[in-house]
Scaffold this active site. Structure first.
Site, PDB file in Angstrom:
ATOM      1  N   GLU A 104      -4.094   1.654  -7.214  1.00 55.34           N
ATOM      2  CA  GLU A 104      -4.547   2.778  -6.396  1.00 55.34           C
ATOM      3  C   GLU A 104      -3.712   4.014  -6.719  1.00 55.34           C
ATOM      4  O   GLU A 104      -2.618   4.201  -6.153  1.00 55.34           O
ATOM      5  CB  GLU A 104      -4.381   2.446  -4.905  1.00 55.34           C
ATOM      6  CG  GLU A 104      -5.171   1.238  -4.457  1.00 55.34           C
ATOM      7  CD  GLU A 104      -5.496   1.293  -2.959  1.00 55.34           C
ATOM      8  OE1 GLU A 104      -6.675   1.193  -2.637  1.00 55.34           O
ATOM      9  OE2 GLU A 104      -4.569   1.457  -2.140  1.00 55.34           O
ATOM     10  N   GLY A 154      -8.196   8.930  -0.561  1.00 56.15           N
ATOM     11  CA  GLY A 154      -8.652   9.792   0.529  1.00 56.15           C
ATOM     12  C   GLY A 154      -8.819  11.247   0.130  1.00 56.15           C
ATOM     13  O   GLY A 154      -8.942  12.120   0.991  1.00 56.15           O
ATOM     14  N   HIS A 170       0.852  -1.196   0.000  1.00 51.89           N
ATOM     15  CA  HIS A 170       0.000   0.000   0.000  1.00 51.89           C
ATOM     16  C   HIS A 170       0.884   1.242   0.000  1.00 51.89           C
ATOM     17  O   HIS A 170       1.923   1.273   0.658  1.00 51.89           O
ATOM     18  CB  HIS A 170      -0.922  -0.010   1.226  1.00 51.89           C
ATOM     19  CG  HIS A 170      -2.041   0.983   1.085  1.00 51.89           C
ATOM     20  ND1 HIS A 170      -1.840   2.332   1.269  1.00 51.89           N
ATOM     21  CD2 HIS A 170      -3.347   0.825   0.751  1.00 51.89           C
ATOM     22  CE1 HIS A 170      -2.989   2.958   1.059  1.00 51.89           C
ATOM     23  NE2 HIS A 170      -3.919   2.073   0.737  1.00 51.89           N
TER      24      HIS A 170
HETATM   25  P1  13P Z   1     -10.107   5.774   0.036  1.00 49.76           P
HETATM   26  O1  13P Z   1     -11.196   4.869  -0.526  1.00 49.76           O
HETATM   27  O2  13P Z   1     -10.435   6.325   1.374  1.00 49.76           O
HETATM   28  O3  13P Z   1      -9.706   6.811  -0.989  1.00 49.76           O
HETATM   29  O4  13P Z   1      -8.821   4.837   0.260  1.00 49.76           O
HETATM   30  C1  13P Z   1      -8.411   3.973  -0.734  1.00 49.76           C
HETATM   31  C2  13P Z   1      -7.370   3.070  -0.185  1.00 49.76           C
HETATM   32  O5  13P Z   1      -6.264   3.491   0.122  1.00 49.76           O
HETATM   33  C3  13P Z   1      -7.715   1.657   0.002  1.00 49.76           C
HETATM   34  O6  13P Z   1      -6.594   0.888   0.270  1.00 49.76           O
END
Ligand code: 13P
Length: 254
Positions: free
Chosen positions: A165, A171, A93
């Site tokens: 991602e 976020g 991540h």
């Molecule tokens: P958000 O959905 O809060 O943008 O986060 C995504 C995330 O980092 C999932 O691992």
């Protein structure tokens, strides 16, 4: 083809709230259709959450040790996770890469630690805004894939899930457009096909993560190479998370 919607709680919720979430999800689970649902709660709750999870909902960890058992204070091994009924872990991540020293090399070791125990490795990749604006997004993501996935035996692929991602979408409330996301997912599928063959590549679930919520899930998950999502903020409340799962075209309501 696998469809997966996974929640990543990050460092949120206390134990009682975690168990209430599981209770609320349990009564809803029969509506999920052909979508595997996963949740990654904080490590202290894993064992209890796994013991209360209904059929179709698997509990995964947010991290795993790159090492086996031994003198590694603070680490939990893949085998330990397995012994608690946990089905896998998130690795690579961007928050861990940026703040907790998870290098490509460490991420590759963690992927191997999981797949050797036949646990799911939810491998995250993604570019910064700067890299996207410089036209480097695909190069960055392919380099991350190469570092972590290249060299795995094709027999390990059923234990690999890729989560794209884009860091600028995490976020921030800023989601990649379905075209942007599909373009990257298509290129990830292409890389997997070149590396392991088209048949194997078509079986790997490629999830999108970054400000995914009930309002945009259907549009994103309807793209040919987007098989579901890795959900942060919108996984914390059962109704929001259920809304995201229901946005999947292969769910009961999709
Ligand atoms: P958000 O959905 O809060 O943008 O986060 C995504 C995330 O980092 C999932 O691992």
């Amino acid at each position: 083809m696998r469809n997966i919607v996974a929640g990543n709680w990050k460092s949120n919720k206390l134990m009682g709230e975690a168990l209430k979430w599981m209770e609320d999800m349990s009564s809803w689970m029969p509506n999920r259709g052909h979508v595997e649902v996963m949740v990654a709660p904080p490590a202290p709750y894993l064992s209890q959450m796994a013991s209360k999870a209904p059929a179709g909902l698997s509990v995964i960890a947010q991290n795993v040790s790159p090492e086996g058992p031994g003198a590694h204070t603070g680490e939990h091994t893949a085998e330990m996770l397995k012994s608690c009924g946990v089905s896998g872990a998130i690795v690579g991540h961007s928050e861990r890469r940026a703040r907790f020293g998870d290098t490509d090399r460490l991420v590759a070791q963690k992927v191997r630690a999981l797949v050797s125990e036949k646990l799911q490795a939810v491998f995250c990749c993604g570019e910064t805004l700067e890299q996207r604006e410089a036209g480097e997004a695909q190069t960055v993501v392919h380099a991350q894939l190469k570092a972590a996935i290249l060299g795995l035996d094709a027999s390990a692929l059923p234990f690999v899930v890729v989560a794209y991602e884009p860091i600028w979408a995490i976020g921030t409330g800023k989601t990649a457009s379905s075209e942007e996301a599909q373009a990257m997912h298509g290129s990830i599928r292409g890389w997997l096909a070149e590396t392991f063959g088209a048949d194997k590549a078509s079986e790997v679930a490629i999830l999108y993560g970054g400000s995914c919520k009930p309002a945009n899930a259907h549009e994103l998950f309807s793209q040919p190479d987007i098989n579901g999502g890795l959900i942060g903020g919108a996984s914390l409340e059962p109704l929001d998370f259920q809304g995201v799962v229901e946005g999947h075209p292969d769910s009961e309501k999709g």
